[in-house]
Design an enzyme around this catalytic site. Sequence first.
Site, PDB file in Angstrom:
ATOM      1  N   TYR A   1       4.469   0.641  -3.272  1.00 17.79           N
ATOM      2  CA  TYR A   1       4.247   0.200  -4.648  1.00 17.79           C
ATOM      3  C   TYR A   1       5.373  -0.893  -5.198  1.00 17.79           C
ATOM      4  CZ  TYR A   1       0.873   3.908  -4.565  1.00 17.79           C
ATOM      5  OH  TYR A   1      -0.246   4.791  -4.184  1.00 17.79           O
TER       6      TYR A   1
ATOM      7  N   GLN B   1     -10.120   3.099  10.212  1.00 23.09           N
ATOM      8  CA  GLN B   1     -10.106   4.106  10.837  1.00 23.09           C
ATOM      9  C   GLN B   1     -11.657   4.844  11.024  1.00 23.09           C
ATOM     10  OE1 GLN B   1      -8.824   3.346   7.830  1.00 23.09           O
ATOM     11  NE2 GLN B   1      -6.879   4.225   7.562  1.00 23.09           N
TER      12      GLN B   1
ATOM     13  N   GLU C   1      -7.932   7.630  -5.264  1.00 22.15           N
ATOM     14  CA  GLU C   1      -7.425   6.616  -4.193  1.00 22.15           C
ATOM     15  C   GLU C   1      -8.392   5.653  -3.603  1.00 22.15           C
ATOM     16  OE1 GLU C   1      -5.407   7.993  -0.485  1.00 22.15           O
ATOM     17  OE2 GLU C   1      -3.647   7.279  -1.622  1.00 22.15           O
TER      18      GLU C   1
ATOM     19  N   HIS D   1     -10.291   2.556  -1.052  1.00 25.12           N
ATOM     20  CA  HIS D   1     -10.379   2.407   0.388  1.00 25.12           C
ATOM     21  C   HIS D   1     -11.212   1.025   0.081  1.00 25.12           C
ATOM     22  CE1 HIS D   1     -10.052   4.358   4.576  1.00 25.12           C
ATOM     23  NE2 HIS D   1      -8.911   4.018   3.830  1.00 25.12           N
TER      24      HIS D   1
ATOM     25  N   HIS E   1       0.844  -1.327  -0.085  1.00 22.12           N
ATOM     26  CA  HIS E   1      -0.130  -0.124  -0.073  1.00 22.12           C
ATOM     27  C   HIS E   1       0.846   1.179  -0.070  1.00 22.12           C
ATOM     28  CE1 HIS E   1      -3.620   2.242   0.683  1.00 22.12           C
ATOM     29  NE2 HIS E   1      -2.998   2.948   1.455  1.00 22.12           N
TER      30      HIS E   1
ATOM     31  N   HIS F   1     -10.543  -2.531   1.107  1.00 20.08           N
ATOM     32  CA  HIS F   1     -10.460  -3.606   2.099  1.00 20.08           C
ATOM     33  C   HIS F   1     -11.225  -2.746   3.437  1.00 20.08           C
ATOM     34  CE1 HIS F   1      -7.506  -5.502  -0.458  1.00 20.08           C
ATOM     35  NE2 HIS F   1      -7.188  -6.340   0.470  1.00 20.08           N
TER      36      HIS F   1
ATOM     37  N   ASP G   1      -5.461  14.787   0.816  1.00 21.36           N
ATOM     38  CA  ASP G   1      -4.547  14.847  -0.076  1.00 21.36           C
ATOM     39  C   ASP G   1      -4.292  15.734  -0.921  1.00 21.36           C
ATOM     40  OD1 ASP G   1      -3.045  12.158   0.392  1.00 21.36           O
ATOM     41  OD2 ASP G   1      -4.628  11.096  -1.057  1.00 21.36           O
TER      42      ASP G   1
END
Length: 746
Positions: free
Chosen positions: A44, A232, A85, A87, A41, A89, A109
Amino acid sequence: MERFWESYGLTEEEYKKILEKLGRKPNHVELGILGALWSEHCSYKSSKKHLKKFPTEAPWVIQGPGENAGVVEIDDKVWVAFKVESHNHPSYIEPFHGAATGVGGIIRDVLSMGARPIALADSLRFGELDYHETRKLVRGVVKGISFYGNCIGVPTVSGETFFEPSYKTNPLVNAFCLGIMPAGKMYRARATREGQILFLIGSSTGRDGIHGAVMASGEFGEDVEEKRPNVQIGDPYFGKKLIEAIMEIVEKDLIVGMQDLGAAGLAGSASEIASKSEKGVELYLERVPLREKGMTPYEILLSESQERMLLVAEEDKVQELKRIAKKWHLEGEVVGRITGDGKLRAFYKNEIVAELPVALIIDEAPVYDRPVKEPEYLKETRKLNEEELPQKDLRESLFKLLSSPNVASKEWVFTQYDYQVGTNTLLIPGHDASVLRLKWVVRPEVKTDKGIAISSEGNGRMVFLNPYEGGKFVVAEVCRNLACVGAKPLAITDCLNFGNPERPEIMWQFVKAVEGMAEACEKFNVPVVSGNVSLYNETVEKEGIRNVFPTPIVVGVGVLENAEEYTPSVIEKEGELYLIGNLEELLSLGGSEFLKVVHGLIKGDVPKVDLEKEKKLIELLFEINRRRIPVAVHDVSTGGILITLLEMVFNSPFGLELDIYSEERIDKFLFSENPTRVVVCVESEKAEELKDLVESKGLNWLYLGRTSEERKIKLVYNGEEALNENLEELKELWEKGLTKFLDSTL
């Protein structure tokens, strides 16, 4: 020997490399840092070699890959920053919180570049509707996205949602954000000299999200419930306060750089700043504001608690930074300092708890050249003789397609999002691309007459059938979508969602898809300026291993010379209908929704993209919008031409009178998803101008029919009536295809 390194996400070879580089055994905290930052993650390590194939530069690109988001120039007054991006999982384990924090993370970001977030988009993949968990996952994910985006006041203006069996226990939740900044006001994750301080601002730190990066770098198994604490928890109200605080800090020029706290928490953020600055860093963990008692140095360093940013500033700016943090009811403390020795040192109550070379954490993370092998399944999927397909009843086929969740209206999804907050959204979700003004009168103040278009695409089924051609197919479609509304494609950001890269067949899919995408980007002069790779999207079950379809998600951003002059996909005036583009290629049903829904097959090859003709079509669409020729434009995609035509009139007052001549059998003509084709509606007096322009580009046109005042679709094919249906009945099927499932009682 106990393989303790595996609990940190490391392999035995990676652990031996650490021993060799350090010349000693790392302690528990150091292993946690290296395990997180060496995870797929963060590092890379399986994809880095191949990502270099993407074009990343153009005169309008200010910042390409390597920072938190890409930045492109709109004009001499306004720059935009954007990124997508995953998310994935977390969103399976905790659909609501996983999706919500995906939105929060992508917003930060963009914020960390000094840009104000003004638009969101999402790309979602779920299992088929008959899978028992799909309804719960869809509801949870959509609720999480809408909760965070709506509360924080950033509109979700674009997106797509698809359903396939391969995603049933591994949904894909990809979030995109775009922000605006005054030209020349960009920040990077860098310090400029030794002695500068690190200021942590935002929410307090808890135990949520620890090991999140490691969890996101592995496959799912029967231990999925045990990973719930790795997810989170986001708070959009803190997120909103953080945006306003950062905007005030940027306006007052109080910092030299910043980095959001995402994967690997404070350890990741501080290491990345130190690496990019070619410096070292000291961290003072006892100064980190905590919301839970008894947190250990390990937990403080690796917590992925949300709504936190790490700022680089001079010592004399600390009091003002603290004042702003307090004003916005945020925590704000100096938690570290830039050093000159190239090491990360973490102290807790004056004792060193971790000491590692920054180069080891970031630069020397392993990079793998994994083996590739063409999958065996392709031999079977390409065994399709379309001429042997039985002719199905046209009316029945159309009804099935309109009821398919991949064709049906996604209004149930996007109406849960506030897509007009900020009053800059001109073309709302439901068109080929969304269009926004670039005007903001509150910090920072920016204004230009130009507009931007945003479109998201990703056809996992096509990439599954032919990764190389599928990669080209996806990039071509997103650029075509932008051009349909009248925007010139500027750049893309991508999220590459694939299975386990340790399986050679999966790595082959990845490599070929990247190569196809790169070739299309080069041809269209549309660079990749940011992105994300999400691997290990597989589930290990008793029945075997299931990888998701290889799904590169591409979000394109284009520019309109005048934000108010765009072309919708819904017909608002009566006119004639033309199919334009590359009409010389043989039509194919390979990978089409028709083939799956009507014949129960996911087979065939991907209809190939003629990149030269696709480029000409994109240029043509931009030109006809500039001349204000079309009433409406809609690209031919999922479902084929017939679905395209119906979508153009479902939300208009018109019907369709179609009179088509073709040598193709009717199902191929109406339901093929061949690329490089769009339907254009023009007023009769502008039809000749359109045809002349199409021919001047070396492209083709075909008269399809015209709009009618009667709310019906009448189709005559090669002189014979093939369809005569009430549009309101068809529209009801289309509107309820997804809604009836998601609104039904559990």
